[in-house]
Motif scaffolding. Structure first.
Motif, mmCIF file in Angstrom:
data_model
loop_
_atom_site.group_PDB
_atom_site.id
_atom_site.type_symbol
_atom_site.label_atom_id
_atom_site.label_comp_id
_atom_site.label_asym_id
_atom_site.label_seq_id
_atom_site.Cartn_x
_atom_site.Cartn_y
_atom_site.Cartn_z
ATOM 1 N N GLY A 123 10.768 17.126 -13.404
ATOM 2 C CA GLY A 123 10.364 16.818 -12.039
ATOM 3 C C GLY A 123 10.140 15.322 -11.899
ATOM 4 N N ALA A 124 9.483 14.943 -10.801
ATOM 5 C CA ALA A 124 9.203 13.524 -10.578
ATOM 6 C C ALA A 124 8.045 13.397 -9.603
ATOM 7 N N ILE A 125 7.364 12.282 -9.688
ATOM 8 C CA ILE A 125 6.345 11.937 -8.704
ATOM 9 C C ILE A 125 6.906 10.730 -7.960
ATOM 10 N N ILE A 126 7.064 10.853 -6.651
ATOM 11 C CA ILE A 126 7.707 9.801 -5.866
ATOM 12 C C ILE A 126 6.810 9.405 -4.701
ATOM 13 N N GLY A 127 7.103 8.261 -4.105
ATOM 14 C CA GLY A 127 6.298 7.820 -2.968
ATOM 15 C C GLY A 127 6.459 6.341 -2.718
ATOM 16 N N GLY A 128 5.382 5.739 -2.228
ATOM 17 C CA GLY A 128 5.424 4.324 -1.898
ATOM 18 C C GLY A 128 5.140 4.134 -0.420
ATOM 19 N N GLN A 129 6.224 3.836 0.341
ATOM 20 C CA GLN A 129 6.133 3.637 1.780
ATOM 21 C C GLN A 129 5.088 2.577 2.143
ATOM 22 N N VAL A 130 5.118 1.470 1.404
ATOM 23 C CA VAL A 130 4.194 0.361 1.660
ATOM 24 C C VAL A 130 4.973 -0.953 1.729
ATOM 25 N N LEU A 131 4.352 -1.946 2.329
ATOM 26 C CA LEU A 131 4.947 -3.268 2.430
ATOM 27 C C LEU A 131 4.360 -4.188 1.369
ATOM 28 N N PRO B 258 0.746 0.383 5.361
ATOM 29 C CA PRO B 258 -0.153 -0.397 4.496
ATOM 30 C C PRO B 258 0.571 -1.580 3.849
ATOM 31 N N VAL B 259 -0.150 -2.674 3.679
ATOM 32 C CA VAL B 259 0.390 -3.851 3.008
ATOM 33 C C VAL B 259 -0.351 -4.033 1.683
ATOM 34 N N ARG B 260 0.394 -4.078 0.590
ATOM 35 C CA ARG B 260 -0.182 -4.254 -0.734
ATOM 36 C C ARG B 260 0.670 -5.261 -1.503
ATOM 37 N N SER B 261 0.076 -5.922 -2.463
ATOM 38 C CA SER B 261 0.847 -6.869 -3.272
ATOM 39 C C SER B 261 1.831 -6.099 -4.142
ATOM 40 N N GLU B 262 2.932 -6.749 -4.483
ATOM 41 C CA GLU B 262 3.947 -6.082 -5.301
ATOM 42 C C GLU B 262 3.387 -5.680 -6.656
ATOM 43 N N SER B 263 2.559 -6.554 -7.252
ATOM 44 C CA SER B 263 1.981 -6.244 -8.564
ATOM 45 C C SER B 263 1.062 -5.031 -8.488
ATOM 46 N N MET B 264 0.318 -4.923 -7.390
ATOM 47 C CA MET B 264 -0.583 -3.775 -7.212
ATOM 48 C C MET B 264 0.214 -2.491 -7.030
ATOM 49 N N ILE B 265 1.317 -2.581 -6.287
ATOM 50 C CA ILE B 265 2.162 -1.402 -6.053
ATOM 51 C C ILE B 265 2.747 -0.904 -7.374
ATOM 52 N N ARG B 266 3.259 -1.824 -8.178
ATOM 53 C CA ARG B 266 3.871 -1.445 -9.452
ATOM 54 C C ARG B 266 2.830 -0.863 -10.410
ATOM 55 N N ALA B 267 1.668 -1.499 -10.468
ATOM 56 C CA ALA B 267 0.616 -1.011 -11.360
ATOM 57 C C ALA B 267 0.134 0.373 -10.932
ATOM 58 N N TYR C 54 10.896 0.146 -6.504
ATOM 59 C CA TYR C 54 12.063 -0.507 -5.931
ATOM 60 C C TYR C 54 11.907 -0.679 -4.423
ATOM 61 N N TYR C 55 12.767 -1.518 -3.851
ATOM 62 C CA TYR C 55 12.792 -1.720 -2.407
ATOM 63 C C TYR C 55 13.754 -0.715 -1.776
ATOM 64 N N CYS C 56 13.307 -0.056 -0.727
ATOM 65 C CA CYS C 56 14.186 0.887 -0.036
ATOM 66 C C CYS C 56 15.039 0.131 0.977
ATOM 67 N N HIS C 57 15.975 0.822 1.593
ATOM 68 C CA HIS C 57 16.908 0.196 2.522
ATOM 69 C C HIS C 57 16.208 -0.397 3.742
ATOM 70 N N ALA C 58 15.007 0.130 4.074
ATOM 71 C CA ALA C 58 14.287 -0.336 5.260
ATOM 72 C C ALA C 58 13.331 -1.491 4.947
ATOM 73 N N GLY C 59 13.306 -1.925 3.684
ATOM 74 C CA GLY C 59 12.477 -3.068 3.339
ATOM 75 C C GLY C 59 11.101 -2.733 2.808
ATOM 76 N N LEU C 60 10.777 -1.452 2.667
ATOM 77 C CA LEU C 60 9.495 -1.048 2.102
ATOM 78 C C LEU C 60 9.652 -0.855 0.593
ATOM 79 N N MET C 61 8.521 -0.767 -0.119
ATOM 80 C CA MET C 61 8.586 -0.514 -1.557
ATOM 81 C C MET C 61 8.278 0.951 -1.834
#
Length: 258
Positions: free
Chosen positions: A93-101, A132-141, A72-79
């Motif tokens: 539990g959960a595994i969380i992260g992202g922090q990419v554009l 880091p900048v990554r494509s949305e499809s790459m981030i989701r995969a 998902y997109y966070c409030h600051a515009g990152l995924m």
């Protein structure tokens, strides 16, 4: 359910670090209460030193953490992403992260966010350029892949731990059965000896009854009945011995199979 009781956190940390190094995505594991299980991998200054260190920014981040699911997109515009760790249908539990554009950022948009949060625009944009900048499809995969790997690891370790516990419990029960069977065997042996003595006494009584003639007829009947009872008891005790032997054999076979 406490993941710390059966998961190798060092192995989990290694997988998480390798994932972040390969994809550029930040990642961290938390338990069911949101407490950290691992150290953060590839966390960005944009998120950790600027957005989350800001009072209003921290509130918005916490809201995203609580409500975010999947990618998902966070409030600051990152995924960002959040994948539940599930064991037997229970979230542990959960595994969380992202922090990419997901694309080249619009600096003016992020300057507006900075002003809204009360953060120095230049510092915010400078930190943004390191994200880091990554494509949305790459981030989701990538997020899906990490979630699957972590869930497989956790469930494998859970099954391994539960199997070891069951084997220990089984070994303990087998020991208890063997002890009880040994006691039954000992007690039955004593009863067999008593039955043999009773049989001898019955024979002696029959002899004495015969010597007594008519006066010993009643006593002879009792002696015969006593003898029959002794014989029946001996047969029962012998059968118990045979059953105990069969159970002992089964227990030994079970031990070998386990």
């Amino acid at each position: 359910m406490d993941l710390r009781k059966f998961i190798d956190l060092d192995s989990l940390q290694k997988i998480q670090d390798q994932f972040s190094e390969a994809t550029g995505l930040a990642a961290i594991a938390v338990d069911a209460e949101g407490k950290y299980l691992t150290k953060g991998s590839n966390f960005t200054d944009f998120c950790m030193k600027h957005t989350r260190m800001n009072e209003e920014g921290a509130k918005r981040c916490q809201k995203c953490d609580a409500e975010g699911s999947g990618t998902y997109y966070c409030h600051a515009g990152l995924m960002d992403f959040s994948t539940d760790i599930i064991i037997n249908g229970e979230k542990v539990g959960a595994i969380i992260g992202g922090q990419v554009l997901p694309g080249v950022p619009d600096e003016d948009k992020f300057k507006t966010i900075a002003r809204d949060l009360g953060i120095v625009e230049e510092l915010y944009v400078t930190a943004l350029k390191k994200v880091p900048v990554r494509s949305e499809s790459m981030i989701r995969a990538s997020a899906d892949m990490l979630g699957n790997v972590v869930n497989q690891l956790v469930n494998l370790e859970y099954i391994k731990t539960m199997t070891q516990k069951r084997n220990k419990a089984l070994d303990k029960e087998i020991d208890t059965i063997e002890t009880s069977l040994n006691e039954v065997t000992e007690k039955t042996s004593n009863l067999q000896k008593i039955a043999s003595m009773e049989k001898i006494l019955s024979i002696n009584a029959s002899i004495e009854a015969a010597r007594a003639g008519d006066a010993g007829v009643g006593f002879a009947v009792v002696a015969r009945e006593f003898g029959e009872i002794s014989k029946s008891s001996g047969d029962v005790y012998q059968r118990i011995h045979e059953l105990v032997g069969t159970i002992n054999k089964s227990v030994r076979n079970l031990t070998v199979e386990v």
